[in-house]
Structures are given as structure tokens and as C-alpha cells.
Scaffold this active site. Structure first.
Site, PDB file in Angstrom:
ATOM      1  N   CYS A 148      -0.286   6.722   9.659  1.00 25.28           N
ATOM      2  CA  CYS A 148       0.913   6.031  10.127  1.00 25.28           C
ATOM      3  C   CYS A 148       0.594   4.743  10.880  1.00 25.28           C
ATOM      4  O   CYS A 148      -0.258   4.715  11.758  1.00 25.28           O
ATOM      5  CB  CYS A 148       1.676   6.977  11.040  1.00 25.28           C
ATOM      6  SG  CYS A 148       3.243   6.318  11.513  1.00 25.28           S
ATOM      7  N   GLU A 186       0.831  -1.197   0.000  1.00 29.04           N
ATOM      8  CA  GLU A 186       0.000   0.000   0.000  1.00 29.04           C
ATOM      9  C   GLU A 186       0.866   1.247   0.000  1.00 29.04           C
ATOM     10  O   GLU A 186       2.011   1.229   0.452  1.00 29.04           O
ATOM     11  CB  GLU A 186      -0.879   0.019   1.252  1.00 29.04           C
ATOM     12  CG  GLU A 186      -1.903  -1.080   1.247  1.00 29.04           C
ATOM     13  CD  GLU A 186      -2.725  -1.116   2.518  1.00 29.04           C
ATOM     14  OE1 GLU A 186      -3.721  -1.837   2.515  1.00 29.04           O
ATOM     15  OE2 GLU A 186      -2.377  -0.443   3.495  1.00 29.04           O
TER      16      GLU A 186
END
Ligand code: SF4
Length: 352
Positions: free
Chosen positions: A335, A85
Site C-alpha cells: 500500500c 502498476e
């Protein structure tokens, strides 16, 4: 895109040598995503290329846009059916920054991180890393959005310094005027603190930003949050960061994922500043406080007030700190949320 493959292909089919340069510019300057867009190439060559050469080294399987359209996550299928990703973020200044992956999974296995749960499957090739940048430039063009990717952070899936050589090759391609022409200072590489990698990086790329995923400044807690801390403990990290700053005179970015009741107290802020000040003068650090995005149940996000309080404590102690606005948490693109699995089946790729 592998230009070596294109070069061989052109030679085998008897095409003129200068076509390679034209193709390179079409791909890396004009960001074409289909050979039919290559108006300057003759018809037969376009047809040949369309049949035999893929512009990207992976297939785009899914694109998910955040509600505010400021973040887009892409899921790619690699040639061996592994998935990675990458995330595109539009910043407040209207620039585009992207977060790229360097490995499938990650061997550091931080327990709060979705990628860490996968373990390490393999390293990405230079082509697979830089094609992520290429893809987002194509995307921006196709979506008719203004600008291009101007910042790249190596903070997606994987530990970049465990795939050092190919990460280094990809950085060279990003800054090369023949390819992406990015400014070195607009590129950041984040590591958990792999000492040999930091030493090499300081020599090879003194102009590229170094970020350390720190999260804790005592070994007992950091051993839990970043398991490889046991092998590369804080004392060693402190020493190598001191050397890095002495040799490069560059700032170091400290990534600090803030987790409720784990590392978000006033004392934690004080200890963090004390630890940094022992490494070097406070002016050499900027702390990015990243309120945890809840991907693993046993870790919780701090309240917005607690995050603000933590930030103000650090600032009061004289170190630059900002709360990183979490773009894209609703698409699991923030994150520590890049897991590279085909989880959300609800949305298919808008475009391939
Ligand atoms: S936080 Fe970074 S270093 Fe830790 S497991 Fe996740 S990707 Fe790897």
C-alpha cells in the site's frame, strides 16, 4: 480489450456476427493471451486478429515477484507512454486478490505515498482498468497456478471517485456474468473521503465494499496526511458515513496506515474508536491497520510490537481490527508504494 473495436473489425472484414460472442468468451472466460490459442476460430480470422487487434490495451514492461512468491507487481506502459502498476496477491486461503489503479498518479498528494508524489497525469479508461484484471487472470493461467482472480481492490494508483464514471463502468464489467462474474462483495473501492463520490457509490453499488483511507481523526493531523481533508473535513466525512451505513446497512472498512510517532499511540487508538462510535455502532467497522512501508524517508514504520499493541488497544475497545500483512513490501508493491515509474531497471518482464 475493447469489444466495440473487435465488433467493427469483424463487420468490416465480413466475418459472421456470432464470432464476437466466441471472442468475448475466449478473452473473458478462457483468458487467452494470444490469438493463436483461439482453437475454435478459423485460421484466417486468427491471423487477421493477430495482426490488427491487441488483447490488452497496454504493454507489459516489467514483472517483479516477491521473495515468498505471494505477490507480483506488474508495470504497464499505456498507449501514451504513461506507466501504471498493479499488484497480484495470493492470500493465505490460496485465492488471488488484485489491487488495481484507476488513474495515472493521484491528485490527493498524500505526503507518505509514492503515487501522491507523481501528482495527477490522467484518468484511466474503463478498458485500462479492467485489462488489469484480465492480465492477472492470463498470468495465473500461463504460470499454471490454480484458480483465478476472485477479489479486486481499487486501492492502487489514484482516487477512484475522481474517475467515478469509468470506475463504475469497470465495476459493472467485473460483476457481469458476460465478463468476469465476480461477486460484488469481493470488490472494494477505497477513497480518501470524497463526499459526492461516497453518496453516489452508496446508490449505485450498495453491495460493493467501501473502504475509507482515514489515517487520522483530527483535522490538524489529517490535513497534513491527506491534504484534501481541508476541503472534505472529518465532520463532513463522519456525516456521510453515518448516512451510508443507515442507507446500506453495510460495514465500512477503515484503512489506517500506521506511522511511527505520527498516529500509533494508545491515545490515537482511543480517539479513533471514539470517532467511529460517534459515526455508527462499532459493529459497522473493520479497521485494517497497515504498518507503513517506508517509501518516503520522513515517515517511519512502527515496530511490529507497536503495531500489535495498537491493534490490541482497538480490539479491547470493541472494534474489529487486523494488521494487514504486508505482502510484497520487498517489491514496493504494498500500500502506498505504487509509483508507476520505471525505477528498478534490474529485472525485465519475464513475459510480455
Ligand atoms: S494514498 Fe491514495 S489517495 Fe493518497 S496520494 Fe496515494 S493513491 Fe492518492
Amino acid at each position: 480489450m475493447n469489444l466495440k473495436t473487435v465488433e467493427k473489425f469483424l463487420a468490416l472484414r465480413g466475418h459472421k456476427k456470432y464470432r464476437l460472442r466466441q471472442i468475448q468468451n475466449l478473452i473473458y472466460k478462457n483468458f487467452i493471451s494470444d490469438w493463436n490459442e483461439a482453437a475454435i476460430l478459423p485460421k484466417d480470422l486468427k491471423k487477421d486478429l493477430s495482426e490488427k487487434i491487441n488483447i490488452l490495451s497496454f504493454a507489459v514492461k516489467k514483472l517483479i515477484e516477491s521473495k515468498d512468491a505471494k505477490a507480483v507487481k506488474a508495470l504497464f506502459e499505456l498507449h501514451d507512454k504513461n506507466y501504471i502498476e498493479t499488484v497480484l496477491l495470493e492470500t493465505s486461503s490460496g485465492n488471488f486478490s488484485i489491487c488495481v489503479s484507476t488513474q495515472v498518479g493521484c491528485s490527493v498528494k498524500c505526503p507518505f505515498c509514492a503515487t501522491g508524489k507523481l501528482g495527477l497525469k490522467r484518468n484511466l479508461s474503463e478498458e485500462e482498468i479492467t485489462d488489469q484484471v484480465l492480465f492477472w487472470n492470463q498470468y495465473i493461467k500461463k504460470e499454471k497456478r490454480k484458480g483465478r482472480v476472485s477479489g479486486v481492490v481499487f486501492m492502487g494508483m489514484g482516487e477512484p471517485f475522481f474517475n467515478y464514471d469509468l470506475t463504475a463502468q469497470s465495476i459493472k464489467k467485473l460483476i457481469s456474468p458476460d465478463f468476469f462474474s465476480l461477486a460484488s462483495r469481493h470488490i472494494s473501492v477505497s477513497t480518501f473521503g470524497y463526499i459526492p463520490g461516497i453518496r453516489k457509490f452508496a446508490k449505485d453499488f450498495p453491495q460493493v465494499n467501501l473502504a475509507i483511507s482515514l489515517h487520522a481523526v483530527n483535522n490538524i493531523l489529517r490535513n497534513k496526511l491527506v491534504p484534501l481533508n481541508a476541503e472534505f473535513p472529518l465532520e463532513k466525512l463522519s456525516k456521510v458515513l453515518g448516512e451510508y451505513i443507515e442507507n446500506t446497512h453495510r460495514k465500512v472498512f477503515i484503512e489506517y496506515v500506521l506511522m511511527k510517532g505520527v498516529n500509533d499511540s494508545k491515545k490515537d487508538a482511543e480517539k479513533l474508536v471514539k470517532w467511529l462510535r460517534k459515526v455508527a455502532s462499532a459493529k459497522y467497522f473493520t479497521i485494517n491497520i497497515i504498518p507503513y512501508n517506508e517509501t518516503v524517508k520522513r515517515f517511519k514504520a512502527p515496530s511490529p510490537d507497536q503495531a500489535k499493541f495498537f491493534e490490541s488497544q482497538i480490539q479491547m475497545l470493541g472494534v474489529a481490527a487486523t494488521i494487514r500483512k504486508s505482502l510484497g513490501s520487498d517489491i514496493q508493491g504494498a500500500c502506498g508504494q505504487l509509483a508507476g515509474k520505471r525505477a528498478n531497471k534490474s529485472k525485465k518482464a519475464k513475459k510480455d
